[in-house]
Write an enzyme that holds these catalytic residues in place. Structure first.
Site, PDB file in Angstrom:
ATOM      1  N   SER A 105       0.754  -1.285  -0.181  1.00  0.00           N
ATOM      2  CA  SER A 105       0.026  -0.038   0.168  1.00  0.00           C
ATOM      3  C   SER A 105       0.908   1.190   0.041  1.00  0.00           C
ATOM      4  O   SER A 105       1.945   1.125   0.355  1.00  0.00           O
ATOM      5  CB  SER A 105      -0.776   0.166   1.243  1.00  0.00           C
ATOM      6  OG  SER A 105      -0.136  -0.117   2.397  1.00  0.00           O
TER       7      SER A 105
ATOM      8  N   CYS B  42      -3.494  -4.274  -7.933  1.00  0.00           N
ATOM      9  CA  CYS B  42      -3.025  -2.955  -7.963  1.00  0.00           C
ATOM     10  C   CYS B  42      -3.550  -2.147  -9.029  1.00  0.00           C
ATOM     11  O   CYS B  42      -4.065  -1.045  -9.123  1.00  0.00           O
ATOM     12  CB  CYS B  42      -1.651  -3.081  -7.810  1.00  0.00           C
ATOM     13  SG  CYS B  42      -0.730  -3.993  -9.172  1.00  0.00           S
TER      14      CYS B  42
ATOM     15  N   GLU C 119       6.230  -0.439  -5.591  1.00  0.00           N
ATOM     16  CA  GLU C 119       5.400  -0.678  -6.410  1.00  0.00           C
ATOM     17  C   GLU C 119       4.009  -0.634  -5.522  1.00  0.00           C
ATOM     18  O   GLU C 119       3.696  -1.605  -4.563  1.00  0.00           O
ATOM     19  CB  GLU C 119       5.389  -2.215  -6.895  1.00  0.00           C
ATOM     20  CG  GLU C 119       6.523  -2.339  -7.675  1.00  0.00           C
ATOM     21  CD  GLU C 119       6.366  -1.671  -9.360  1.00  0.00           C
ATOM     22  OE1 GLU C 119       5.270  -1.314  -9.483  1.00  0.00           O
ATOM     23  OE2 GLU C 119       7.165  -1.701 -10.189  1.00  0.00           O
TER      24      GLU C 119
HETATM   25  P1  NAD Z   1       0.523  -3.665   2.905  1.00  0.00           P
HETATM   26  O1  NAD Z   1       1.301  -2.352   2.604  1.00  0.00           O
HETATM   27  O2  NAD Z   1      -0.237  -3.753   4.416  1.00  0.00           O
HETATM   28  O3  NAD Z   1       1.827  -4.748   3.260  1.00  0.00           O
HETATM   29  C1  NAD Z   1       2.746  -5.342   2.280  1.00  0.00           C
HETATM   30  C2  NAD Z   1       3.619  -5.800   2.949  1.00  0.00           C
HETATM   31  O4  NAD Z   1       4.429  -4.973   3.704  1.00  0.00           O
HETATM   32  C3  NAD Z   1       3.475  -6.905   3.701  1.00  0.00           C
HETATM   33  O5  NAD Z   1       4.260  -8.133   3.677  1.00  0.00           O
HETATM   34  C4  NAD Z   1       3.663  -6.369   5.242  1.00  0.00           C
HETATM   35  O6  NAD Z   1       3.891  -7.343   6.125  1.00  0.00           O
HETATM   36  C5  NAD Z   1       4.603  -5.545   5.261  1.00  0.00           C
HETATM   37  N1  NAD Z   1       4.774  -4.300   6.040  1.00  0.00           N
HETATM   38  C6  NAD Z   1       3.859  -3.798   6.707  1.00  0.00           C
HETATM   39  N2  NAD Z   1       4.233  -2.768   7.401  1.00  0.00           N
HETATM   40  C7  NAD Z   1       5.634  -2.539   6.978  1.00  0.00           C
HETATM   41  C8  NAD Z   1       6.373  -1.709   7.362  1.00  0.00           C
HETATM   42  N3  NAD Z   1       6.358  -0.626   8.502  1.00  0.00           N
HETATM   43  N4  NAD Z   1       7.737  -1.636   7.035  1.00  0.00           N
HETATM   44  C9  NAD Z   1       7.991  -2.805   6.175  1.00  0.00           C
HETATM   45  N5  NAD Z   1       7.106  -3.714   5.463  1.00  0.00           N
HETATM   46  C10 NAD Z   1       5.970  -3.680   6.319  1.00  0.00           C
HETATM   47  O7  NAD Z   1      -0.209  -3.912   1.631  1.00  0.00           O
HETATM   48  P2  NAD Z   1      -1.204  -5.259   1.314  1.00  0.00           P
HETATM   49  O8  NAD Z   1      -2.372  -4.633   2.259  1.00  0.00           O
HETATM   50  O9  NAD Z   1      -0.542  -6.433   1.809  1.00  0.00           O
HETATM   51  O10 NAD Z   1      -1.335  -5.124  -0.106  1.00  0.00           O
HETATM   52  C11 NAD Z   1      -2.362  -4.333  -0.816  1.00  0.00           C
HETATM   53  C12 NAD Z   1      -1.769  -3.126  -1.271  1.00  0.00           C
HETATM   54  O11 NAD Z   1      -0.606  -3.455  -2.307  1.00  0.00           O
HETATM   55  C13 NAD Z   1      -2.668  -2.198  -2.310  1.00  0.00           C
HETATM   56  O12 NAD Z   1      -2.494  -0.953  -1.944  1.00  0.00           O
HETATM   57  C14 NAD Z   1      -2.226  -2.753  -3.720  1.00  0.00           C
HETATM   58  O13 NAD Z   1      -2.666  -1.790  -4.726  1.00  0.00           O
HETATM   59  C15 NAD Z   1      -0.818  -2.757  -3.462  1.00  0.00           C
HETATM   60  N6  NAD Z   1      -0.122  -3.381  -4.522  1.00  0.00           N
HETATM   61  C16 NAD Z   1       0.723  -2.888  -5.583  1.00  0.00           C
HETATM   62  C17 NAD Z   1       1.154  -3.679  -6.668  1.00  0.00           C
HETATM   63  C18 NAD Z   1       2.113  -2.896  -7.581  1.00  0.00           C
HETATM   64  O14 NAD Z   1       2.606  -3.486  -8.312  1.00  0.00           O
HETATM   65  N7  NAD Z   1       1.912  -1.418  -7.671  1.00  0.00           N
HETATM   66  C19 NAD Z   1       0.994  -4.640  -6.804  1.00  0.00           C
HETATM   67  C20 NAD Z   1      -0.037  -5.547  -5.720  1.00  0.00           C
HETATM   68  C21 NAD Z   1      -0.428  -4.809  -4.647  1.00  0.00           C
END
Ligand code: NAD
Length: 483
Positions: free
Chosen positions: A232, A287, A253
């Site tokens: 995110s 995404c 990403e």
């Molecule tokens: P998220 O940001 O909650 O978590 C993603 C990852 O980050 C997880 O592995 C989580 O454990 C880790 N994380 C959480 N807090 C962290 C921190 N402080 N430091 C480092 N790592 C941390 O996202 P999500 O809910 O798992 O995924 C959904 C989001 O991902 C949506 O916004 C979606 O659009 C985005 N996304 C983007 C792409 C792209 O290619 N642009 C692809 C897929 C998903």
């Protein structure tokens, strides 16, 4: 419930391990993993703490020098073996992916096979030393050197696909890897780690599951040189802030709020199934899913009706049922958020052409919803909903549609649809995004850079551009005069 189903319900799967330094290992702490189709814990896996992270980083650092010295050809051979393992185990991995992520099992298989195809595509990209100057006096070369250890952090919506892009980019360019999947979907990644354990030299890849804090520790770790983060926008900003302390390179990403602009000359019945697929596959948890549709007033009503018709056709259910086309929302937090968006949209006066009735559970199921009658300021239009509900908005002037599509901090991708592709291309080129498609959406390839403009990310994945983000440019400047 049959006796076999009852027995399976009682059996908690625990056949998972971390991959550290070529060994399958456990950990003191454990993660519970929920099947979103039932809302119940069905498996448990080891959860890495700081000690496991340190061991993984140390192993990756030890492995880095010999891995980086291999030629691209030798690394290609090793990574191709990894792609072969994915293909050979696609059925087993797909079932596991569906149980933890929720998506229909055929789509899980597609995700795994696509990961193998993307891997093979990236392995075809070659880098040569570039000669910038070569005259009587001097030769100046631009070379690319691996960064060292890449830390890869992935989300829960497409755990295998989103791991493979950065994983192969990092490995192919001579880096070693510590990879952490989302705590919601760690199992298919860990299983791949187990399967590739003997395919790559010890320490070259390390897979460690764990909570959000493990991700934060990775961004802080002095032994990691680069973070590739997919997730995110909010977490991406934290990652960048944390990585700044050690000036780690970052590829981010992040989320999107993709607009599709549908011009006045389309056949609504032809376009609707394509738009629907791009907006709703994986229950909108993509995404680059279409998250807003701007339709010209001339075709607006017919398009809305055709989209609603499509929504009524897509069966929602457990991804293990072959008839299912839309699985559940992946986790409780996201499910609550999507249900909340639906309620807010109803309160804001949105008209539901499909999906006004929602299932009660168990399981995190949401029926696909097509909504009209909204303003730009409504939550469903402004936020990334990441669920199966899409607003259709009317326009009469294409410049107005462009302005509204671009009026967002997101900038991942977008599309324009028309009977005249060149007319659409002229509009698409004005979308403030990383990728603008014409008459298609969600099309990516190993030789085409993908990534976000604005707050949808930094850097690109895939293509030579994406691979170079795992390397440091190094100038070698040679004065030809002997001394
Ligand atoms: P998220 O940001 O909650 O978590 C993603 C990852 O980050 C997880 O592995 C989580 O454990 C880790 N994380 C959480 N807090 C962290 C921190 N402080 N430091 C480092 N790592 C941390 O996202 P999500 O809910 O798992 O995924 C959904 C989001 O991902 C949506 O916004 C979606 O659009 C985005 N996304 C983007 C792409 C792209 O290619 N642009 C692809 C897929 C998903």
């Amino acid at each position: 419930m049959s006796p076999a189903e009852a027995a399976e319900k009682l059996t908690l799967r625990t056949d998972f391990s971390l991959l550290i330094d070529g060994q399958s290992v456990g950990a003191a702490a454990q993660l519970d993993v929920i099947n979103p189709a039932t809302g119940e814990v069905f498996a448990r896996c080891p959860a890495a703490g700081k000690a496991e992270l340190d061991r993984a980083v140390a192993a990756a650092r030890r492995a880095a020098s010999s891995w980086s010295e291999l030629s691209f050809e030798d690394r290609t051979t090793a990574i191709q073996r990894m792609a072969n393992v994915l293909k050979a185990n696609a059925d087993m991995l797909a079932e596991l992916l569906t149980r933890e992520q929720g998506k229909p099992v055929q789509q899980s298989k597609d995700e795994i096979n696509r990961a193998a195809t993307l891997t093979e595509g990236m392995l075809k990209i070659r880098f040569a030393t570039e000669t910038l100057v070569d005259d009587a006096e001097k030769r100046i070369e631009l070379r690319y050197a691996p960064l060292g250890v890449a830390g890869i952090i992935t989300p829960w919506n497409a755990p295998i696909n989103l791991a493979i892009g950065p994983l192969v980019s990092a490995l192919y360019t001579g880096n070693t890897v510590v990879l952490k999947p989302s705590p919601y979907t760690p199992l298919s990644t860990l299983k791949i780690g187990e399967l590739i354990r003997d395919v790559l030299p010890c320490g070259v890849v390390n897979f460690i599951a764990g909570g959000d804090q493990l991700g934060q520790w990775m961004t802080e770790h002095p032994g990691i040189d680069k973070i590739s983060f997919t997730g995110s926008v909010a977490t991406g900003k934290k990652v960048m802030a944390s990585a700044a302390a050690t000036l780690k390179r970052v590829t981010l990403e992040l989320g999107g709020n993709d607009a599709a602009i549908v011009l006045d000359d389309v056949d609504p019945k032809t376009v609707a199934p394509k738009l629907f697929f791009a907006g709703f596959v994986n229950s909108g948890q993509v995404c680059m899913a279409i998250k807003r549709i701007y339709a010209h007033e001339k075709i607006y009503d017919a398009l809305c009706e055709a989209l609603a018709e499509e929504a009524r056709k897509w069966k929602v259910g457990d991804g293990l049922d072959p008839a299912t086309k839309l699985g559940p929302i992946q986790n409780r937090m996201q499910y609550d958020k999507v249900r909340d968006v639906i309620e807010d949209t109803k309160k804001a006066g949105g008209k539901f052409l499909a999906g006004s009735e929602q299932p009660k559970g168990p399981g995190y199921f949401v029926n696909p919803a097509i909504v009209t009658g909204l303003e730009e300021s409504n939550r469903l239009v402004r936020e990334e909903q990441f669920g199966p509900i899409v607003p259709v908005l009317k326009f009469s002037d294409v410049n107005d549609a462009l302005r509204r599509a671009n009026d967002t901090r997101y900038g991942l991708s977008g599309s324009v649809w028309s009977r005249d592709p060149e007319r659409a291309a002229a509009v698409a080129a004005k979308l403030e995004v990383g990728t603008a498609w014409v008459n298609q959406h969600r099309a990516t390839a190993a030789n085409v850079p993908f990534g976000g403009a604005k707050e949808s990310g930094i850097g690109r994945t895939y293509s030579e551009l994406g691979l170079k983000a795992y390397m440091e440019p190094r100038v070698v400047s040679i004065l030809k005069t002997p001394v």
